[in-house]
Motif scaffolding. Structure first.
Motif, PDB file in Angstrom:
ATOM      1  N   ALA A 223      37.627 -21.542 -37.116  1.00 24.84           N
ATOM      2  CA  ALA A 223      37.127 -20.301 -36.513  1.00 24.84           C
ATOM      3  C   ALA A 223      38.166 -19.699 -35.570  1.00 24.84           C
ATOM      4  O   ALA A 223      38.363 -18.472 -35.551  1.00 24.84           O
ATOM      5  CB  ALA A 223      35.826 -20.569 -35.761  1.00 24.84           C
ATOM      6  N   LEU A 226      40.744 -17.906 -37.620  1.00 18.95           N
ATOM      7  CA  LEU A 226      40.245 -16.650 -38.185  1.00 18.95           C
ATOM      8  C   LEU A 226      40.118 -15.560 -37.125  1.00 18.95           C
ATOM      9  O   LEU A 226      40.398 -14.384 -37.400  1.00 18.95           O
ATOM     10  CB  LEU A 226      38.890 -16.876 -38.860  1.00 18.95           C
ATOM     11  CG  LEU A 226      38.881 -17.751 -40.118  1.00 18.95           C
ATOM     12  CD1 LEU A 226      37.448 -17.977 -40.590  1.00 18.95           C
ATOM     13  CD2 LEU A 226      39.720 -17.128 -41.222  1.00 18.95           C
ATOM     14  N   LEU A 227      39.717 -15.925 -35.920  1.00 22.47           N
ATOM     15  CA  LEU A 227      39.536 -14.927 -34.865  1.00 22.47           C
ATOM     16  C   LEU A 227      40.830 -14.214 -34.504  1.00 22.47           C
ATOM     17  O   LEU A 227      40.807 -13.028 -34.157  1.00 22.47           O
ATOM     18  CB  LEU A 227      38.933 -15.587 -33.615  1.00 22.47           C
ATOM     19  CG  LEU A 227      37.436 -15.897 -33.687  1.00 22.47           C
ATOM     20  CD1 LEU A 227      37.007 -16.759 -32.507  1.00 22.47           C
ATOM     21  CD2 LEU A 227      36.616 -14.604 -33.718  1.00 22.47           C
ATOM     22  N   ASN A 229      43.281 -13.816 -36.656  1.00 27.20           N
ATOM     23  CA  ASN A 229      43.864 -13.252 -37.871  1.00 27.20           C
ATOM     24  C   ASN A 229      43.029 -12.096 -38.403  1.00 27.20           C
ATOM     25  O   ASN A 229      42.982 -11.839 -39.606  1.00 27.20           O
ATOM     26  CB  ASN A 229      44.002 -14.337 -38.941  1.00 27.20           C
ATOM     27  CG  ASN A 229      45.280 -15.131 -38.778  1.00 27.20           C
ATOM     28  OD1 ASN A 229      46.323 -14.784 -39.318  1.00 27.20           O
ATOM     29  ND2 ASN A 229      45.200 -16.198 -38.002  1.00 27.20           N
ATOM     30  N   GLN A 230      42.387 -11.392 -37.476  1.00 26.73           N
ATOM     31  CA  GLN A 230      41.638 -10.204 -37.846  1.00 26.73           C
ATOM     32  C   GLN A 230      42.554  -8.981 -37.845  1.00 26.73           C
ATOM     33  O   GLN A 230      43.664  -9.020 -37.323  1.00 26.73           O
ATOM     34  CB  GLN A 230      40.493  -9.982 -36.860  1.00 26.73           C
ATOM     35  CG  GLN A 230      39.519 -11.148 -36.786  1.00 26.73           C
ATOM     36  CD  GLN A 230      38.517 -10.950 -35.670  1.00 26.73           C
ATOM     37  OE1 GLN A 230      37.645 -10.112 -35.763  1.00 26.73           O
ATOM     38  NE2 GLN A 230      38.664 -11.705 -34.596  1.00 26.73           N
ATOM     39  N   ALA A 234      39.392  -5.704 -34.793  1.00 28.47           N
ATOM     40  CA  ALA A 234      38.839  -6.880 -34.121  1.00 28.47           C
ATOM     41  C   ALA A 234      38.270  -6.499 -32.755  1.00 28.47           C
ATOM     42  O   ALA A 234      38.655  -5.492 -32.162  1.00 28.47           O
ATOM     43  CB  ALA A 234      39.929  -7.935 -33.951  1.00 28.47           C
ATOM     44  N   LEU A 289      30.393 -14.032 -34.965  1.00 25.19           N
ATOM     45  CA  LEU A 289      31.532 -14.737 -35.560  1.00 25.19           C
ATOM     46  C   LEU A 289      31.557 -14.548 -37.069  1.00 25.19           C
ATOM     47  O   LEU A 289      32.604 -14.252 -37.661  1.00 25.19           O
ATOM     48  CB  LEU A 289      31.453 -16.230 -35.218  1.00 25.19           C
ATOM     49  CG  LEU A 289      32.472 -17.144 -35.908  1.00 25.19           C
ATOM     50  CD1 LEU A 289      33.889 -16.779 -35.513  1.00 25.19           C
ATOM     51  CD2 LEU A 289      32.175 -18.611 -35.583  1.00 25.19           C
ATOM     52  N   LYS A 290      30.403 -14.686 -37.698  1.00 21.88           N
ATOM     53  CA  LYS A 290      30.342 -14.543 -39.147  1.00 21.88           C
ATOM     54  C   LYS A 290      30.655 -13.118 -39.591  1.00 21.88           C
ATOM     55  O   LYS A 290      31.330 -12.903 -40.602  1.00 21.88           O
ATOM     56  CB  LYS A 290      28.956 -14.957 -39.650  1.00 21.88           C
ATOM     57  CG  LYS A 290      28.697 -16.452 -39.579  1.00 21.88           C
ATOM     58  CD  LYS A 290      27.333 -16.795 -40.172  1.00 21.88           C
ATOM     59  CE  LYS A 290      27.115 -18.290 -40.235  1.00 21.88           C
ATOM     60  NZ  LYS A 290      25.812 -18.632 -40.859  1.00 21.88           N
ATOM     61  N   LEU A 292      32.558 -10.953 -38.055  1.00 19.95           N
ATOM     62  CA  LEU A 292      33.974 -10.656 -37.817  1.00 19.95           C
ATOM     63  C   LEU A 292      34.900 -11.362 -38.801  1.00 19.95           C
ATOM     64  O   LEU A 292      35.943 -10.827 -39.184  1.00 19.95           O
ATOM     65  CB  LEU A 292      34.364 -11.050 -36.392  1.00 19.95           C
ATOM     66  CG  LEU A 292      33.836 -10.200 -35.235  1.00 19.95           C
ATOM     67  CD1 LEU A 292      34.178 -10.861 -33.901  1.00 19.95           C
ATOM     68  CD2 LEU A 292      34.407  -8.787 -35.288  1.00 19.95           C
ATOM     69  N   THR A 293      34.534 -12.578 -39.204  1.00 18.10           N
ATOM     70  CA  THR A 293      35.490 -13.422 -39.928  1.00 18.10           C
ATOM     71  C   THR A 293      34.992 -14.010 -41.241  1.00 18.10           C
ATOM     72  O   THR A 293      35.792 -14.616 -41.969  1.00 18.10           O
ATOM     73  CB  THR A 293      35.899 -14.606 -39.039  1.00 18.10           C
ATOM     74  OG1 THR A 293      34.756 -15.464 -38.843  1.00 18.10           O
ATOM     75  CG2 THR A 293      36.410 -14.142 -37.688  1.00 18.10           C
ATOM     76  N   ASP A 294      33.711 -13.893 -41.555  1.00 12.74           N
ATOM     77  CA  ASP A 294      33.107 -14.564 -42.714  1.00 12.74           C
ATOM     78  C   ASP A 294      33.166 -16.082 -42.597  1.00 12.74           C
ATOM     79  O   ASP A 294      33.095 -16.802 -43.597  1.00 12.74           O
ATOM     80  CB  ASP A 294      33.787 -14.124 -44.029  1.00 12.74           C
ATOM     81  CG  ASP A 294      33.516 -12.665 -44.350  1.00 12.74           C
ATOM     82  OD1 ASP A 294      32.421 -12.180 -44.021  1.00 12.74           O
ATOM     83  OD2 ASP A 294      34.417 -12.008 -44.908  1.00 12.74           O
ATOM     84  N   TRP A 295      33.286 -16.583 -41.377  1.00 10.98           N
ATOM     85  CA  TRP A 295      33.354 -18.033 -41.148  1.00 10.98           C
ATOM     86  C   TRP A 295      32.032 -18.696 -41.494  1.00 10.98           C
ATOM     87  O   TRP A 295      30.960 -18.148 -41.259  1.00 10.98           O
ATOM     88  CB  TRP A 295      33.676 -18.287 -39.680  1.00 10.98           C
ATOM     89  CG  TRP A 295      33.664 -19.729 -39.242  1.00 10.98           C
ATOM     90  CD1 TRP A 295      34.688 -20.621 -39.317  1.00 10.98           C
ATOM     91  CD2 TRP A 295      32.556 -20.443 -38.654  1.00 10.98           C
ATOM     92  NE1 TRP A 295      34.298 -21.844 -38.802  1.00 10.98           N
ATOM     93  CE2 TRP A 295      32.987 -21.768 -38.395  1.00 10.98           C
ATOM     94  CE3 TRP A 295      31.238 -20.092 -38.326  1.00 10.98           C
ATOM     95  CZ2 TRP A 295      32.161 -22.725 -37.811  1.00 10.98           C
ATOM     96  CZ3 TRP A 295      30.407 -21.050 -37.757  1.00 10.98           C
ATOM     97  CH2 TRP A 295      30.880 -22.348 -37.502  1.00 10.98           C
TER      98      TRP A 295
END
Length: 316
Positions: A223, A226-227, A229-230, A234, A289-290, A292-295
């Protein structure tokens, strides 16, 4: 790409360094001591966090694209007995780092992640409702207050200086290599000691009915990656929960660990481990979080606990 990790030799730092290097990112870790490194391939750079000029030089020399600020005092318990050190480590050193960033040659390109804690929230407004980022911050420990301050600093440096910075608020993270002092590592360490016949077949526990939000540290560092690497849309300057969004009881953690043990073990409640006030259910909302990043978390709780035990058993 190049990343600088403060606190790189800690529990989360080591997992993050390994994760980033697996993605082909060159990783530099800061240390105050003459530390040769325990993560193969990670470059170590000595740094004096008390000296902003020294920090500027390190940033100018390393030229990181990403900074993951993990360094700090991580114990809620210790924060009660040493408040000054807690604020020095978590607040003052963050100020020094961010001051160095805005005075360095990387200010316009670098992306920074500061790491806070679910302790910033203090407790849920509604007992069983997942806590979202817009919940009121009501920290009840010096540690929680210090981490809430770090989040406010992240917002300040974005607004005042345009720094691309995000503040993560992880909930309970667990996994192989976590030091004793946390519920999973404490239980696991006792189990391994019993298996080695270095402790009687009795495990000492606190409140088992409490439910918490547990996430494997390897999913946590994914996570974090990914945060930062937006794209340009962002939520710079914002805070993001990093959590599973699920409640797991301490009892079920213990039951799973005991099922993975090689020994018969009795359980005894230790009154010294019971807290005067213990929130029954404390879970986070990971919707932001999901989005923003699809985590998504990928490691099951059973796998995490199995890996924790294996790591301890493999240690001599």
């Amino acid at each position: 790409m190049r990343a600088l990790i403060t606190g790189s030799t800690g529990f989360v730092g080591q997992h993050l360094a390994s994760y980033l290097m697996n993605y082909g990112i060159e990783v530099w870790g800061t240390t105050r001591d003459n530390f040769n490194g325990i993560i193969p391939g990670m470059k170590i750079v000595p740094v004096d966090f008390e000296n902003v000029g020294s920090l500027v030089k390190v940033l100018d020399d390393v030229q990181p694209d990403f900074i993951y600020h993990l360094a700090g005092q991580s114990s809620v318990k210790d924060s009660w007995t040493d408040k000054s050190t807690t604020f020095q480590s978590n607040v003052n050193l963050t100020i020094h780092l961010l001051e160095a960033v805005i005075n360095s040659t990387i200010k316009g390109k670098v992306k920074v992640l500061t790491v806070g804690s679910s302790e910033e929230y203090g407790g849920p407004d509604e007992q069983y409702k997942p806590i979202s980022e817009d919940a009121c911050l009501k920290p009840t420990s010096p540690y929680g207050i210090s981490k809430a301050t770090v989040g406010m600093l992240a917002r300040h440096y974005f607004v005042a200086y345009g720094l691309k910075i995000i503040h993560a608020r992880p909930f309970n993270h667990i996994g192989p290599g976590q030091r004793v002092g946390f519920v999973v590592s404490d239980f696991s360490n006792q189990i391994v000691q019993i298996e080695r016949r270095q402790q009687n077949n009795v495990i000492s526990v606190g409140n088992l009915s409490a439910q918490r939000d547990f996430t494997d540290v390897r999913d946590i560092v994914h996570a974090y990656y990914l945060l930062l690497n937006q794209d340009e849309n962002a939520d710079w300057g914002g805070s993001v929960n990093v959590c599973s969004g699920k409640a797991t009881s301490i009892q079920s953690i213990l039951d799973t660990l005991l099922s993975l043990s090689h020994s018969f073990i009795d359980v005894v409640v230790d009154s010294d481990k019971l807290r005067p006030v213990d929130v029954p259910v404390f879970i986070g909302d990971n919707t932001k979080l999901k989005s923003l990043t699809d985590w998504e978390p990928t490691i099951s709780l059973t796998q995490t606990l199995s890996d924790v035990l294996k790591k301890l058993r493999d240690q001599s």
